[in-house]
Design a protein around this motif. Structure first.
Motif, PDB file in Angstrom:
ATOM      1  N   LEU A 199       5.765  18.021 -34.308  1.00 52.33           N
ATOM      2  CA  LEU A 199       5.729  16.640 -33.830  1.00 52.33           C
ATOM      3  C   LEU A 199       5.261  15.766 -34.986  1.00 52.33           C
ATOM      4  CD1 LEU A 199       4.040  17.212 -30.353  1.00 52.33           C
ATOM      5  CD2 LEU A 199       6.476  16.872 -30.827  1.00 52.33           C
ATOM      6  N   TYR A 200       5.990  14.663 -35.216  1.00 52.63           N
ATOM      7  CA  TYR A 200       5.700  13.798 -36.357  1.00 52.63           C
ATOM      8  C   TYR A 200       5.463  12.355 -35.920  1.00 52.63           C
ATOM      9  CZ  TYR A 200       7.740  17.616 -39.100  1.00 52.63           C
ATOM     10  OH  TYR A 200       8.026  18.838 -39.653  1.00 52.63           O
ATOM     11  N   ARG A 201       4.517  11.702 -36.596  1.00 53.99           N
ATOM     12  CA  ARG A 201       4.332  10.266 -36.409  1.00 53.99           C
ATOM     13  C   ARG A 201       5.499   9.541 -37.067  1.00 53.99           C
ATOM     14  NH1 ARG A 201      -1.659   7.907 -36.902  1.00 53.99           N
ATOM     15  NH2 ARG A 201      -0.316   6.102 -37.258  1.00 53.99           N
ATOM     16  N   PRO A 202       6.257   8.740 -36.329  1.00 53.36           N
ATOM     17  CA  PRO A 202       7.423   8.072 -36.922  1.00 53.36           C
ATOM     18  C   PRO A 202       7.064   7.015 -37.961  1.00 53.36           C
ATOM     19  CG  PRO A 202       7.062   7.331 -34.662  1.00 53.36           C
ATOM     20  CD  PRO A 202       6.144   8.493 -34.881  1.00 53.36           C
ATOM     21  N   ASP A 203       5.818   6.551 -37.972  1.00 52.26           N
ATOM     22  CA  ASP A 203       5.422   5.587 -38.987  1.00 52.26           C
ATOM     23  C   ASP A 203       5.008   6.267 -40.288  1.00 52.26           C
ATOM     24  OD1 ASP A 203       3.188   6.662 -37.672  1.00 52.26           O
ATOM     25  OD2 ASP A 203       1.937   4.909 -38.089  1.00 52.26           O
ATOM     26  N   ARG A 204       4.903   7.612 -40.277  1.00 54.34           N
ATOM     27  CA  ARG A 204       4.490   8.335 -41.478  1.00 54.34           C
ATOM     28  C   ARG A 204       5.456   9.455 -41.852  1.00 54.34           C
ATOM     29  NH1 ARG A 204      -2.015   8.683 -40.108  1.00 54.34           N
ATOM     30  NH2 ARG A 204      -2.384   6.438 -40.259  1.00 54.34           N
ATOM     31  N   TYR A 205       6.579   9.515 -41.188  1.00 52.40           N
ATOM     32  CA  TYR A 205       7.533  10.590 -41.464  1.00 52.40           C
ATOM     33  C   TYR A 205       8.942  10.100 -41.166  1.00 52.40           C
ATOM     34  CZ  TYR A 205       9.694  15.250 -41.293  1.00 52.40           C
ATOM     35  OH  TYR A 205      10.474  16.354 -41.505  1.00 52.40           O
ATOM     36  N   ARG A 206       9.859  10.389 -42.088  1.00 52.49           N
ATOM     37  CA  ARG A 206      11.248  10.003 -41.897  1.00 52.49           C
ATOM     38  C   ARG A 206      12.150  11.208 -42.166  1.00 52.49           C
ATOM     39  NH1 ARG A 206       9.806   4.729 -44.362  1.00 52.49           N
ATOM     40  NH2 ARG A 206      10.100   5.662 -46.415  1.00 52.49           N
ATOM     41  N   ILE A 207      13.270  11.260 -41.467  1.00 48.55           N
ATOM     42  CA  ILE A 207      14.263  12.299 -41.679  1.00 48.55           C
ATOM     43  C   ILE A 207      15.491  11.656 -42.304  1.00 48.55           C
ATOM     44  CG2 ILE A 207      15.767  13.982 -40.568  1.00 48.55           C
ATOM     45  CD1 ILE A 207      13.603  14.304 -38.423  1.00 48.55           C
ATOM     46  N   GLN A 208      15.885  12.172 -43.445  1.00 49.88           N
ATOM     47  CA  GLN A 208      17.009  11.606 -44.185  1.00 49.88           C
ATOM     48  C   GLN A 208      18.229  12.512 -44.071  1.00 49.88           C
ATOM     49  OE1 GLN A 208      16.203  10.317 -48.267  1.00 49.88           O
ATOM     50  NE2 GLN A 208      18.144  11.222 -48.905  1.00 49.88           N
ATOM     51  N   ILE A 209      19.368  11.953 -43.694  1.00 49.28           N
ATOM     52  CA  ILE A 209      20.621  12.687 -43.604  1.00 49.28           C
ATOM     53  C   ILE A 209      21.647  11.981 -44.484  1.00 49.28           C
ATOM     54  CG2 ILE A 209      22.446  13.555 -42.093  1.00 49.28           C
ATOM     55  CD1 ILE A 209      20.470  13.475 -39.793  1.00 49.28           C
ATOM     56  N   ASP A 210      22.062  12.611 -45.568  1.00 48.08           N
ATOM     57  CA  ASP A 210      23.068  12.054 -46.467  1.00 48.08           C
ATOM     58  C   ASP A 210      24.455  12.475 -45.985  1.00 48.08           C
ATOM     59  OD1 ASP A 210      21.145  10.919 -48.208  1.00 48.08           O
ATOM     60  OD2 ASP A 210      20.779  12.907 -49.046  1.00 48.08           O
ATOM     61  N   LEU A 211      25.384  11.522 -45.960  1.00 46.03           N
ATOM     62  CA  LEU A 211      26.707  11.762 -45.394  1.00 46.03           C
ATOM     63  C   LEU A 211      27.817  11.498 -46.409  1.00 46.03           C
ATOM     64  CD1 LEU A 211      26.167   9.889 -41.993  1.00 46.03           C
ATOM     65  CD2 LEU A 211      25.935  12.348 -42.403  1.00 46.03           C
ATOM     66  N   ASN A 212      28.895  12.256 -46.283  1.00 49.26           N
ATOM     67  CA  ASN A 212      30.118  12.047 -47.060  1.00 49.26           C
ATOM     68  C   ASN A 212      31.235  11.609 -46.128  1.00 49.26           C
ATOM     69  OD1 ASN A 212      29.615  12.482 -49.782  1.00 49.26           O
ATOM     70  ND2 ASN A 212      29.785  14.705 -49.598  1.00 49.26           N
TER      71      ASN A 212
ATOM     72  N   GLU B 239      43.520  10.111 -44.052  1.00 49.22           N
ATOM     73  CA  GLU B 239      43.500   8.721 -43.596  1.00 49.22           C
ATOM     74  C   GLU B 239      43.688   8.587 -42.094  1.00 49.22           C
ATOM     75  OE1 GLU B 239      46.231   6.379 -45.768  1.00 49.22           O
ATOM     76  OE2 GLU B 239      45.269   6.703 -47.715  1.00 49.22           O
ATOM     77  N   ALA B 240      44.362   9.553 -41.485  1.00 51.75           N
ATOM     78  CA  ALA B 240      44.604   9.483 -40.046  1.00 51.75           C
ATOM     79  C   ALA B 240      43.394   9.904 -39.225  1.00 51.75           C
ATOM     80  CB  ALA B 240      45.808  10.352 -39.686  1.00 51.75           C
ATOM     81  N   ALA B 241      42.460  10.620 -39.855  1.00 51.53           N
ATOM     82  CA  ALA B 241      41.294  11.123 -39.113  1.00 51.53           C
ATOM     83  C   ALA B 241      40.091  11.212 -40.036  1.00 51.53           C
ATOM     84  CB  ALA B 241      41.604  12.494 -38.497  1.00 51.53           C
ATOM     85  N   ARG B 242      39.600  10.050 -40.455  1.00 55.40           N
ATOM     86  CA  ARG B 242      38.429  10.009 -41.326  1.00 55.40           C
ATOM     87  C   ARG B 242      37.160  10.177 -40.492  1.00 55.40           C
ATOM     88  NH1 ARG B 242      38.590  10.180 -46.717  1.00 55.40           N
ATOM     89  NH2 ARG B 242      37.284   8.350 -47.096  1.00 55.40           N
ATOM     90  N   TYR B 243      36.183  10.874 -41.039  1.00 58.12           N
ATOM     91  CA  TYR B 243      34.921  11.066 -40.330  1.00 58.12           C
ATOM     92  C   TYR B 243      33.799  11.308 -41.329  1.00 58.12           C
ATOM     93  CZ  TYR B 243      35.908  16.034 -41.215  1.00 58.12           C
ATOM     94  OH  TYR B 243      36.185  17.227 -41.815  1.00 58.12           O
ATOM     95  N   TRP B 244      32.551  11.205 -40.824  1.00 47.98           N
ATOM     96  CA  TRP B 244      31.365  11.424 -41.653  1.00 47.98           C
ATOM     97  C   TRP B 244      30.933  12.879 -41.542  1.00 47.98           C
ATOM     98  CZ3 TRP B 244      30.093   7.949 -45.110  1.00 47.98           C
ATOM     99  CH2 TRP B 244      30.394   6.593 -44.881  1.00 47.98           C
ATOM    100  N   GLU B 245      30.557  13.473 -42.678  1.00 49.20           N
ATOM    101  CA  GLU B 245      30.140  14.867 -42.716  1.00 49.20           C
ATOM    102  C   GLU B 245      28.850  14.982 -43.519  1.00 49.20           C
ATOM    103  OE1 GLU B 245      32.724  18.718 -43.263  1.00 49.20           O
ATOM    104  OE2 GLU B 245      32.292  17.847 -45.230  1.00 49.20           O
ATOM    105  N   PRO B 246      27.836  15.726 -43.033  1.00 53.05           N
ATOM    106  CA  PRO B 246      26.589  15.887 -43.797  1.00 53.05           C
ATOM    107  C   PRO B 246      26.876  16.488 -45.171  1.00 53.05           C
ATOM    108  CG  PRO B 246      26.303  16.664 -41.561  1.00 53.05           C
ATOM    109  CD  PRO B 246      27.776  16.404 -41.727  1.00 53.05           C
ATOM    110  N   MET B 247      26.199  15.955 -46.185  1.00 53.66           N
ATOM    111  CA  MET B 247      26.374  16.454 -47.540  1.00 53.66           C
ATOM    112  C   MET B 247      25.696  17.804 -47.697  1.00 53.66           C
ATOM    113  SD  MET B 247      25.765  13.013 -49.844  1.00 53.66           S
ATOM    114  CE  MET B 247      25.812  13.976 -51.366  1.00 53.66           C
ATOM    115  N   ALA B 248      26.346  18.705 -48.388  1.00 55.84           N
ATOM    116  CA  ALA B 248      25.747  20.006 -48.696  1.00 55.84           C
ATOM    117  C   ALA B 248      24.902  19.870 -49.947  1.00 55.84           C
ATOM    118  CB  ALA B 248      26.839  21.046 -48.910  1.00 55.84           C
ATOM    119  N   PRO B 249      23.784  20.601 -50.041  1.00 53.23           N
ATOM    120  CA  PRO B 249      22.939  20.509 -51.234  1.00 53.23           C
ATOM    121  C   PRO B 249      23.637  21.112 -52.436  1.00 53.23           C
ATOM    122  CG  PRO B 249      22.209  22.315 -49.855  1.00 53.23           C
ATOM    123  CD  PRO B 249      23.270  21.571 -49.075  1.00 53.23           C
ATOM    124  N   GLU B 250      23.327  20.572 -53.624  1.00 52.21           N
ATOM    125  CA  GLU B 250      23.855  21.150 -54.838  1.00 52.21           C
ATOM    126  C   GLU B 250      23.084  22.425 -55.140  1.00 52.21           C
ATOM    127  OE1 GLU B 250      23.787  18.377 -58.001  1.00 52.21           O
ATOM    128  OE2 GLU B 250      24.847  16.800 -56.889  1.00 52.21           O
TER     129      GLU B 250
END
Length: 270
Positions: free
Chosen positions: A231-244, A249-260
């Motif tokens: 359990l996290y305090r939302p004022d002191r913790y954030r979750i970051q999700i990077d998307l590609n 073109e007919a079916a574009r969507y967002w996908e989570p980025m894989a780590p390098e």
């Protein structure tokens, strides 16, 4: 900012309004300098009496979130950053666990061996009657709490470390020291409200909104080696999700980025 003032909010209705307005202020939806609606309008908006609204506003004032200004009414105050805000990247989950451990310290509240609840036993793939090491920890940054962690580790792994080890060394490091080869993890993220014990540990009001995260860590053979309820305090913790942006073109969507791979390996060894 200390939330002990919330005890002065009389009644559950005023406490609910206090929490709603507090969340709007801390999230930025009510910006610094903005004037709040009057007591009558707020009472109509929330379907309560003006007395109830007045109690909630008094608690906001005591918390340093708002102030009465002559000729203006009640305005939102600028909020100082009173603690480091931890940011977790979902793409680099395992390396991030190491980095967060190094950037904070832990307070161990409980250490014992128990039979796990059924959902925990199933997620770890344990047999009926198997025991786990259960711990409750509060993690702090700059001396201020931001997370409440309940972990269950299979007994055959946890016997390689003791209470003193867990109070001084990140659990992730203890698992590796015990011979565990951590491979991957699965987690779900939701939200919940703080119970009495959690509120006291995180220095928030009972009923305050919290980020809820459940994570199961697996080794290279697919065995569950750790079950975490955090359990996290939302004022002191954030979750970051990077998307590609991906797809044709007919079916574009967002996908989570894989780590390098190289970056993840470097961070893991840091």
């Amino acid at each position: 900012m200390n939330d002990t003032h919330a005890n002065s909010v009389g009644g559950t209705k005023s406490h609910r309004i206090y929490l709603l307005l507090k969340d709007a202020i801390l999230s930025g939806r009510l910006a610094p300098g903005r004037k709040l609606p009057g007591e009558l309008k707020l009472a109509e908006q929330y379907g309560v009496s003006r007395v109830t609204v007045r109690r909630a506003m008094q608690a906001l004032n005591e918390a340093g979130l708002v102030a009465r200004k002559p000729g203006l009414g009640t305005v939102v105050l600028e909020q100082p950053l009173d603690a480091t805000v931890m940011t977790a990247s979902v793409a680099n989950l395992l390396p991030n666990m190491v980095k967060m451990s190094k950037a904070s310290r832990v307070r161990l509240l409980e250490f014992c061996y128990v039979k796990p609840p059924e959902p925990v036993r199933e997620s770890l793939g344990l047999h009926e009657g198997d025991k786990v090491q259960r711990s409750i920890r509060v993690r702090l940054a700059d001396g201020k709490p931001f997370s409440y962690l309940v972990t269950h580790v299979p007994e055959y792994i946890a016997l390689h470390y003791n209470e003193a080890d867990l109070s001084q060394t990140p659990l992730f490091a203890l698992l590796e020291r015990s011979g565990v080869k951590v491979d991957h993890a699965a987690q779900t993220i939701s939200a919940t409200l703080a119970t009495h014990d959690v509120a006291e540990a995180l220095d928030v009001s009972v009923g305050s909104p919290l980020i809820s995260l459940t994570r199961v860590v697996y080794d290279e053979e697919g065995r569950g080696v750790e079950h975490l309820d955090a359990l996290y305090r939302p004022d002191r913790y954030r979750i970051q999700i990077d998307l590609n942006r991906t797809g044709d073109e007919a079916a574009r969507y967002w996908e989570p980025m894989a780590p390098e791979p190289r970056q993840a390996e470097t961070e893991q060894q840091a």
